[in-house]
Structure formats: structure tokens, C-alpha cells
Design a protein around this motif. Sequence first.
Motif, PDB file in Angstrom:
ATOM      1  N   GLU A   6      -3.324   5.038 -11.615  1.00 52.30           N
ATOM      2  CA  GLU A   6      -2.351   6.060 -11.994  1.00 52.30           C
ATOM      3  C   GLU A   6      -2.037   5.969 -13.480  1.00 52.30           C
ATOM      4  O   GLU A   6      -1.988   6.988 -14.183  1.00 52.30           O
ATOM      5  CB  GLU A   6      -1.086   5.880 -11.157  1.00 52.30           C
ATOM      6  N   ILE A  12      -6.303   9.623  -6.441  1.00 52.54           N
ATOM      7  CA  ILE A  12      -6.212   8.219  -6.029  1.00 52.54           C
ATOM      8  C   ILE A  12      -6.057   8.121  -4.513  1.00 52.54           C
ATOM      9  O   ILE A  12      -6.741   7.320  -3.851  1.00 52.54           O
ATOM     10  CB  ILE A  12      -5.026   7.522  -6.725  1.00 52.54           C
ATOM     11  N   ILE A  13      -5.173   8.931  -3.947  1.00 53.07           N
ATOM     12  CA  ILE A  13      -4.921   8.870  -2.505  1.00 53.07           C
ATOM     13  C   ILE A  13      -6.196   9.162  -1.724  1.00 53.07           C
ATOM     14  O   ILE A  13      -6.553   8.419  -0.796  1.00 53.07           O
ATOM     15  CB  ILE A  13      -3.805   9.872  -2.121  1.00 53.07           C
ATOM     16  N   GLU A  59      -2.514  11.641  -8.862  1.00 51.61           N
ATOM     17  CA  GLU A  59      -2.081  10.936  -7.657  1.00 51.61           C
ATOM     18  C   GLU A  59      -2.910  11.335  -6.437  1.00 51.61           C
ATOM     19  O   GLU A  59      -3.323  10.480  -5.656  1.00 51.61           O
ATOM     20  CB  GLU A  59      -0.598  11.200  -7.380  1.00 51.61           C
ATOM     21  N   HIS A 101      -3.221   0.618  -6.747  1.00 50.78           N
ATOM     22  CA  HIS A 101      -3.261   2.071  -6.911  1.00 50.78           C
ATOM     23  C   HIS A 101      -2.516   2.510  -8.173  1.00 50.78           C
ATOM     24  O   HIS A 101      -2.878   3.513  -8.792  1.00 50.78           O
ATOM     25  CB  HIS A 101      -2.685   2.785  -5.678  1.00 50.78           C
ATOM     26  N   HIS A 102      -1.489   1.749  -8.597  1.00 47.38           N
ATOM     27  CA  HIS A 102      -0.762   2.103  -9.813  1.00 47.38           C
ATOM     28  C   HIS A 102      -1.607   1.868 -11.073  1.00 47.38           C
ATOM     29  O   HIS A 102      -1.382   2.510 -12.100  1.00 47.38           O
ATOM     30  CB  HIS A 102       0.534   1.296  -9.917  1.00 47.38           C
ATOM     31  N   THR A 151       0.817  -1.210   0.000  1.00 46.79           N
ATOM     32  CA  THR A 151       0.000   0.000   0.000  1.00 46.79           C
ATOM     33  C   THR A 151       0.848   1.256   0.000  1.00 46.79           C
ATOM     34  O   THR A 151       0.408   2.322  -0.436  1.00 46.79           O
ATOM     35  CB  THR A 151      -0.939   0.001   1.228  1.00 46.79           C
ATOM     36  N   PHE A 161      -8.723   6.353  -2.102  1.00 46.76           N
ATOM     37  CA  PHE A 161      -8.306   5.163  -1.355  1.00 46.76           C
ATOM     38  C   PHE A 161      -8.435   5.401   0.147  1.00 46.76           C
ATOM     39  O   PHE A 161      -8.756   4.478   0.900  1.00 46.76           O
ATOM     40  CB  PHE A 161      -6.877   4.761  -1.740  1.00 46.76           C
ATOM     41  N   GLU A 184      -5.143  -4.281  -1.806  1.00 47.92           N
ATOM     42  CA  GLU A 184      -3.830  -4.017  -2.406  1.00 47.92           C
ATOM     43  C   GLU A 184      -3.010  -5.300  -2.517  1.00 47.92           C
ATOM     44  O   GLU A 184      -2.363  -5.561  -3.544  1.00 47.92           O
ATOM     45  CB  GLU A 184      -3.079  -2.988  -1.549  1.00 47.92           C
ATOM     46  N   SER A 210      -4.011   5.665   5.719  1.00 51.31           N
ATOM     47  CA  SER A 210      -4.837   4.458   5.870  1.00 51.31           C
ATOM     48  C   SER A 210      -4.542   3.759   7.189  1.00 51.31           C
ATOM     49  O   SER A 210      -5.451   3.294   7.878  1.00 51.31           O
ATOM     50  CB  SER A 210      -4.580   3.501   4.702  1.00 51.31           C
ATOM     51  N   LEU A 238      -0.413   7.615   1.381  1.00 50.97           N
ATOM     52  CA  LEU A 238      -1.455   6.597   1.279  1.00 50.97           C
ATOM     53  C   LEU A 238      -1.399   5.608   2.439  1.00 50.97           C
ATOM     54  O   LEU A 238      -2.407   5.356   3.104  1.00 50.97           O
ATOM     55  CB  LEU A 238      -1.327   5.846  -0.053  1.00 50.97           C
TER      56      LEU A 238
END
Length: 362
Positions: free
Chosen positions: A320, A329-330, A326, A316-317, A181, A333, A291, A191, A187
Amino acid sequence: MKDILVAAAIALAVSILLTPYLIKVFSRQGFGQEIREEAPEGHKSKRGTPTMGGVAILLAMWAGYAATHLTVSKQGPTASGLLVLMLTTALGLVGFLDDFIKIRKQRNLGLNKTAKLVGQFAAAVIFAILVIRFPDERDLTPASTHLSFVRDIAVISFGTVGFIVFCYLAVSAWSNAVNFTDGMDGLAAGSSAMVLAGYVLVAFWQYRYDCGVPGQFGPGCYNVRDPLDLAVVAAAAMAGCIGFLWWNAAPAKIFMGDTGSLALGGLVAGLSMTTRTEMLMIVLGGLFVVEALSVVLQIAVFRTTRRRLFRMAPFHHHFELAGWAETTIIIRFWLMAGICVLFGLGLFYSEWADAAGILNGN
């Protein structure tokens, strides 16, 4: 309650003040992050950013825990709290070695797989052996050899050897899941802070309804050895993550590295076993599970079909490379992580309410 607040306040102060000092020291020493060649193009600019920032989280966690017991706590350090802290620190040391080798050899490969597995194995086995010892006056040990959801499942027992194997698998799985992760600014730290906040509430609730406290509510009570001290550990670690996140948020001035991610994975594994919530952790840490699964599925599909299931794993990639920013996404998530924690806490409370007879109107 005061114990938890003091632990969080001290850990937050230490983390938020210590991290910029580490940034200066690590930058001066050239402890910069190496980026793997196949990483998304946007990550190439991050090469050289100081890493091993997990040191700040570990020191803040220990500082918060120690300060609490030196000032406001009415009880000394407990077996449960110390064992979880030691497991976390041991995995942090494995991660530190991994990060240090990457820096010295200037490549994105640190410890080889065998060395890392040996480190995780040693930490997990020692923890497993010790955590089923040290019974208190109620004959409760920090963990039990039964599988647990919200409390021990009486019909599922591993036995001593089986528990040691289970402990290794859990510690290895969670430390690697948090490590996967940790691929974008903030991130993993954000989390992890949410999951640890969930464990503050779980452990404090267990303390509030401890079966060993006279006069407490009987039917829904918990048999956990040191719930308040576990809440203190979780609060200190949560605050350590938040303080670190101040400097790790995009654009990150420092990365936690494997020092932080392996340690935090070991921490949540240890908390799940000592609070008797091993299966509930799968829900609370749902983002980490997703993840890790994305990596497993990517490897399995590629080896069988020679095609990629995702553009890139961890998950997550994939987004991206699909063109998501970015920060988008963060934040999304983080929302997923928060939803998982809230859903897990809902399951935890509903089980208690059902056991206490509240849902049945008793």
C-alpha cells in the motif's frame, strides 16, 4: 452432503441479512472503528466505520449448525463440532471485549497484551483439556496428543501436558495471524472463506473414507472422530464469511474487528486439530502465515539493526505504501490465499492416493 448444503445456505442467509441490521445498530450506537496514527493515509477516511461485524459471522455459524441438526441431520451435535464452535465463540468474546474497549475509550488500543493473552490462554487450555476427552465407540477422541500432517504422526507425541502447551501456541498463533491479515476491506473475510472451503472438502473426504464405516476403502481411510460434523461447522463458517463479505468488500460498510478475526483464527486452529491436519494448515493458511511472519521479521530486524525490513507491517501495508491500490492488493492476496488452499488440497489428496495405493497402480 445435504447437511453441509443446509448449514451453508442458512448461515449465508443469516449473515447477509443480519449484517446490514448490525450496521444500522452499531452506527446508531457510535461503534465506529478507531484508526492507529501510523496507519497509511488512505485508512484515515475509514475512521468511524462500524466495527465488531464478526458478531454476524458467529451468529450465522451457530444458526447454520443448529438449523442443520434440527432439520436434516441424522445425528445430534457432536463433541468435535461443539468444542470447535465453543473455542471460536470464546475467542470471539475476547475480540469483542477488545473492540468494545477501543470504542469506549476512542483509541486504537483495547485490551492490553496481558489481558488478551490471558483470554486466549484460558480458551485454548479449556479446549485442549476437553478435546482429548469424550471418546466414541472406537475410542477416538476429537483430537489426539500426536502431531499431525494429514493424519497423526505416530512417532511424535506431545503427551497431555505437551499437547495443552501446543494447543495454546497454535490457537494464539492462528488467532493473531488472522488478526494481522484483517487490515484491508474484505481481505480477512475472503481469505478465511477460502481456507474454510478447503476444510469443508478435507472433512467431507475424511467422512467419505472413514475407517469406522463398514465397506469403505481400507488403506487410505481416516481415524477422525466426527468428520461430517466438522464439515458442517466449516461450511457454516465459510458461508458466514461470504455473507459478511457482501457488506465488507471495498469500500467496507462494516469491519469484522477483533471479534471476527480472533474467532476465525481460533476456528481454523480448532479445525486443524480435530481433523488431524495441524501441519497441513500451515499450507492451507499460507497467506496468514506470511502476514504473521512479516510482523515477526519486521520487529526482529528493527530491534537488531534499527532499520525496517518492510515499509510497514503487516505485509499488505508494505505494498500500500509502495503505491498499489487497495483493491489490487486485496485481489492479489486473495489469489495467494486461493493458491495456498489449492496446493494444500493437492498435498492432502496426494497423501491419500499414495496411502490408498492409487499412485502405485494398486
